[in-house]
Each structure stands twice: as structure tokens, then as C-alpha cells.
Design a protein around this motif. Structure first.
Motif, PDB file in Angstrom:
ATOM      1  N   PHE A 160       0.816  -1.218   0.000  1.00 24.41           N
ATOM      2  CA  PHE A 160       0.000   0.000   0.000  1.00 24.41           C
ATOM      3  C   PHE A 160       0.853   1.273   0.000  1.00 24.41           C
ATOM      4  N   ARG A 161       2.109   1.145  -0.454  1.00 19.60           N
ATOM      5  CA  ARG A 161       2.981   2.324  -0.498  1.00 19.60           C
ATOM      6  C   ARG A 161       2.412   3.431  -1.363  1.00 19.60           C
ATOM      7  N   SER A 162       1.827   3.085  -2.500  1.00 14.94           N
ATOM      8  CA  SER A 162       1.357   4.126  -3.428  1.00 14.94           C
ATOM      9  C   SER A 162       0.157   4.882  -2.876  1.00 14.94           C
ATOM     10  N   SER A 163      -0.752   4.186  -2.211  1.00 12.40           N
ATOM     11  CA  SER A 163      -1.931   4.847  -1.635  1.00 12.40           C
ATOM     12  C   SER A 163      -1.628   5.507  -0.297  1.00 12.40           C
ATOM     13  N   GLN A 164      -0.541   5.070   0.353  1.00 17.31           N
ATOM     14  CA  GLN A 164      -0.058   5.607   1.630  1.00 17.31           C
ATOM     15  C   GLN A 164      -0.992   5.338   2.800  1.00 17.31           C
ATOM     16  N   LEU A 195       2.486  -5.080  17.273  1.00 19.84           N
ATOM     17  CA  LEU A 195       2.459  -3.940  16.365  1.00 19.84           C
ATOM     18  C   LEU A 195       3.499  -2.880  16.712  1.00 19.84           C
ATOM     19  N   GLU A 196       3.553  -2.472  17.954  1.00 25.85           N
ATOM     20  CA  GLU A 196       4.456  -1.377  18.301  1.00 25.85           C
ATOM     21  C   GLU A 196       5.934  -1.770  18.179  1.00 25.85           C
ATOM     22  N   PRO A 197       6.353  -2.941  18.682  1.00 29.10           N
ATOM     23  CA  PRO A 197       7.755  -3.346  18.439  1.00 29.10           C
ATOM     24  C   PRO A 197       8.059  -3.535  16.956  1.00 29.10           C
ATOM     25  N   ALA A 198       7.098  -4.103  16.207  1.00 30.60           N
ATOM     26  CA  ALA A 198       7.330  -4.333  14.780  1.00 30.60           C
ATOM     27  C   ALA A 198       7.490  -3.021  14.030  1.00 30.60           C
ATOM     28  N   LEU A 199       6.651  -2.048  14.332  1.00 24.48           N
ATOM     29  CA  LEU A 199       6.739  -0.767  13.626  1.00 24.48           C
ATOM     30  C   LEU A 199       7.999   0.002  14.009  1.00 24.48           C
ATOM     31  N   ARG A 200       8.459  -0.143  15.244  1.00 23.14           N
ATOM     32  CA  ARG A 200       9.740   0.479  15.601  1.00 23.14           C
ATOM     33  C   ARG A 200      10.865  -0.088  14.747  1.00 23.14           C
ATOM     34  N   GLN A 201      10.856  -1.410  14.548  1.00 25.23           N
ATOM     35  CA  GLN A 201      11.884  -2.045  13.711  1.00 25.23           C
ATOM     36  C   GLN A 201      11.766  -1.581  12.257  1.00 25.23           C
ATOM     37  N   ILE A 202      10.557  -1.557  11.743  1.00 26.98           N
ATOM     38  CA  ILE A 202      10.342  -1.158  10.346  1.00 26.98           C
ATOM     39  C   ILE A 202      10.762   0.287  10.137  1.00 26.98           C
ATOM     40  N   ASN A 203      10.389   1.166  11.055  1.00 25.34           N
ATOM     41  CA  ASN A 203      10.752   2.575  10.924  1.00 25.34           C
ATOM     42  C   ASN A 203      12.257   2.798  11.060  1.00 25.34           C
ATOM     43  N   LYS A 205      14.740   0.388  10.382  1.00 23.63           N
ATOM     44  CA  LYS A 205      15.616  -0.397   9.518  1.00 23.63           C
ATOM     45  C   LYS A 205      15.204  -0.442   8.050  1.00 23.63           C
ATOM     46  N   THR A 206      14.072   0.150   7.680  1.00 24.00           N
ATOM     47  CA  THR A 206      13.615   0.079   6.289  1.00 24.00           C
ATOM     48  C   THR A 206      13.338   1.485   5.758  1.00 24.00           C
ATOM     49  N   PRO A 207      13.070   1.615   4.449  1.00 23.00           N
ATOM     50  CA  PRO A 207      12.781   2.939   3.885  1.00 23.00           C
ATOM     51  C   PRO A 207      11.392   3.472   4.235  1.00 23.00           C
ATOM     52  N   LEU A 208      10.575   2.703   4.946  1.00 23.32           N
ATOM     53  CA  LEU A 208       9.226   3.145   5.272  1.00 23.32           C
ATOM     54  C   LEU A 208       9.188   3.871   6.614  1.00 23.32           C
ATOM     55  N   SER A 209       8.302   4.845   6.687  1.00 26.84           N
ATOM     56  CA  SER A 209       7.970   5.511   7.948  1.00 26.84           C
ATOM     57  C   SER A 209       6.471   5.308   8.155  1.00 26.84           C
ATOM     58  N   VAL A 210       6.111   4.600   9.218  1.00 27.21           N
ATOM     59  CA  VAL A 210       4.729   4.142   9.387  1.00 27.21           C
ATOM     60  C   VAL A 210       4.211   4.539  10.767  1.00 27.21           C
ATOM     61  N   SER A 211       2.994   5.048  10.792  1.00 28.08           N
ATOM     62  CA  SER A 211       2.268   5.257  12.044  1.00 28.08           C
ATOM     63  C   SER A 211       0.919   4.565  11.917  1.00 28.08           C
ATOM     64  N   TYR A 212       0.236   4.385  13.034  1.00 29.43           N
ATOM     65  CA  TYR A 212      -1.049   3.699  12.947  1.00 29.43           C
ATOM     66  C   TYR A 212      -1.986   4.173  14.040  1.00 29.43           C
ATOM     67  N   GLN A 213      -3.279   3.934  13.800  1.00 20.75           N
ATOM     68  CA  GLN A 213      -4.322   4.166  14.793  1.00 20.75           C
ATOM     69  C   GLN A 213      -5.085   2.861  14.973  1.00 20.75           C
ATOM     70  N   GLY A 218     -11.688  -2.507  16.572  1.00 17.89           N
ATOM     71  CA  GLY A 218     -10.737  -3.466  16.029  1.00 17.89           C
ATOM     72  C   GLY A 218     -10.155  -3.045  14.697  1.00 17.89           C
ATOM     73  N   LYS A 219     -10.649  -1.925  14.141  1.00 19.64           N
ATOM     74  CA  LYS A 219     -10.107  -1.444  12.866  1.00 19.64           C
ATOM     75  C   LYS A 219      -8.734  -0.830  13.090  1.00 19.64           C
ATOM     76  N   LEU A 220      -7.801  -1.116  12.189  1.00 17.85           N
ATOM     77  CA  LEU A 220      -6.428  -0.608  12.257  1.00 17.85           C
ATOM     78  C   LEU A 220      -6.154   0.210  11.003  1.00 17.85           C
ATOM     79  N   ILE A 221      -5.662   1.428  11.188  1.00 18.78           N
ATOM     80  CA  ILE A 221      -5.380   2.322  10.068  1.00 18.78           C
ATOM     81  C   ILE A 221      -3.899   2.670  10.091  1.00 18.78           C
ATOM     82  N   PHE A 222      -3.194   2.254   9.039  1.00 19.26           N
ATOM     83  CA  PHE A 222      -1.756   2.505   8.922  1.00 19.26           C
ATOM     84  C   PHE A 222      -1.512   3.617   7.911  1.00 19.26           C
ATOM     85  N   ASN A 223      -0.697   4.594   8.302  1.00 20.57           N
ATOM     86  CA  ASN A 223      -0.249   5.650   7.398  1.00 20.57           C
ATOM     87  C   ASN A 223       1.188   5.370   6.997  1.00 20.57           C
TER      88      ASN A 223
END
Length: 228
Positions: A160-164, A195-203, A205-213, A218-223
Motif C-alpha cells: 500500500f505504499r502508493s496509496s499511503q 504492532l508497536e515493536p514491529a513498527l519500531r523495527q520497520i521505521n 531499519k527500512t525505507p518506510l515511515s509508518v504510524s497507525y491508529q 478493532g479497525k487498524l489504520i496505517f499511514n
């Protein structure tokens, strides 16, 4: 494959494979990557070959481990794939959920450091991506991620990189990522221990910068943003 690897270490993965339900260890996931990499260099008019050759030397070079470690990892990864199944959720057809074993056969030549892996012919179409429903990402970008579920989260985010933005649910993640019962039963536990440990690693060590609500429903929204 060695010359190709020096030029580009990319994986092309079908969206159906990204959205399937399975859980593989990091070793087995890396073996799968070595096979997917080979489809990246396949021309669209080539027939899909079910047999892939995995070289211990490629594993050693790409994942920066010793030769002995690479030999053990590849063997264990191949054996795990041979015992495992993947669950697909087709959008049309007779069934809305289908379980299939990954492999038909696997054979190794220890003296040469080579394994020949034959995939189940019904899994093969999900490995060779000839349409436009796929995601490409670089192993250089995610190769330092050590948790297999973090890797799967990264793959889903890349889709979902293109839609962000990626909107999913606690139930979807629980089912597709085959999460442990504690995370399935409790959204707060899912956030704290996955989720929180995984996103810390992704942010980190990878080219992505991701936040979420996470909503109480139970709905999860990732930016999702690409770092500059």
C-alpha cells in the motif's frame, strides 16, 4: 543466479501471496525469498518452472551469515516448507478458503551446497506473477528484520505504499498472520507485543515511515510514507 544477485536483490510477490495465511520461521521465509527472487528475472513468455535451485552460497552472501550457518538454515528452512501449508482466500470460484501444501518435493546435494525445491503446482501461479497484482520490494531494505511476523507486516505495508494508507482489522491480522492466542484475544496485547515493536523495527531499519491508529472496533489504520 549469482550474477543477477549482484545487480539487484528484489522480490516480486503476488498480492494473493501477501494476503494469504501462513507462518514460517525466518529461515523458511528466507528460502522462499530465494525462490521468489528467481521469478523476478523471468520473462512473461517463459513457462512457469515448478523447480527452483537454492544455493547455500546465495543465502550466505545475502543474509551475511557464515557458510556453516547458511547450510544449516537452508536445510531447516527447506524441511519446514516441506511440512507446511499456505491458506488462500480466493475472491471467486467454488471455495472462499483453500489450504495447499507449499512443496511437492525437495532434494539436497550437500557436497555442492544446492537444494532443488519443487513447489506444488497449485501454489505455482502465486509465485510467478505475470499480471499487475503484485508488490516489489528489496531484500536489502528488509533483510535486517529478524522477526518473521514483522517481515510479513512489512510486506503488507509495501503493498500500500502508493496509496499511503492501509485499513485492516485485528481479526484480519490474527487470521492471516496466525498470531498467538494472547494477541488474537486482546487488541491491547496485540499492540504492545506485536504492532508497536514491529513498527519500531520497520521505521528504524527500512525505507518506510509508518504510524497507525487502533480503534476500539478493532479497525487498524496505517499511514505509510517513503523516507526521503
Amino acid at each position: 543466479m549469482a550474477n543477477a544477485l549482484k545487480k539487484k536483490i528484489n522480490v516480486k510477490q503476488s498480492n494473493e501471496l501477501t494476503e494469504a495465511a501462513y507462518h514460517l520461521s525466518l529461515k523458511a521465509k528466507r528460502v522462499l525469498w530465494l525462490c521468489l527472487m528467481q521469478t523476478y528475472f523471468t520473462d512473461e513468455d517463459e513457462s512457469a518452472n515448478p523447480v527452483f535451485t537454492v544455493a547455500v552460497s546465495d543465502y550466505e552472501d545475502i543474509f551475511n551469515v557464515t557458510r556453516n550457518q547458511a547450510s544449516r538454515d537452508v536445510k531447516e528452512g527447506v524441511f519446514e516448507l516441506s511440512r507446511s501449508s499456505i491458506i488462500f482466500y480466493p475472491k471467486s470460484g467454488r471455495h472462499d478458503v483453500i489450504a495447499r501444501p507449499w512443496l511437492t518435493e525437495a532434494g539436497g546435494r550437500s557436497s555442492k551446497g544446492l537444494w532443488e525445491i519443487e513447489f506444488n503446482h497449485k501454489v505455482l501461479p502465486y509465485l510467478y506473477v505475470l499480471g499487475n497484482q503484485f508488490t516489489t520490494y528489496s531484500l536489502r531494505d528488509c533483510g535486517s528484520l529478524k522477526n518473521p511476523r514483522t517481515v510479513r507486516l512489512y510486506e503488507s505495508l509495501c503493498q500500500f505504499r502508493s496509496s499511503q494508507i492501509w485499513v485492516t482489522s485485528h481479526d484480519w491480522l490474527s487470521e492471516r498472520f496466525m498470531l498467538p492466542d494472547s494477541q488474537k484475544a486482546n487488541l491491547a496485547e496485540l499492540k504492545r507485543t506485536f504492532l508497536e515493536p514491529a513498527l519500531r523495527q520497520i521505521n528504524d531499519k527500512t525505507p518506510l515511515s509508518v504510524s497507525y491508529q487502533a480503534e476500539s472496533s478493532g479497525k487498524l489504520i496505517f499511514n505509510i510514507h517513503q523516507k526521503q
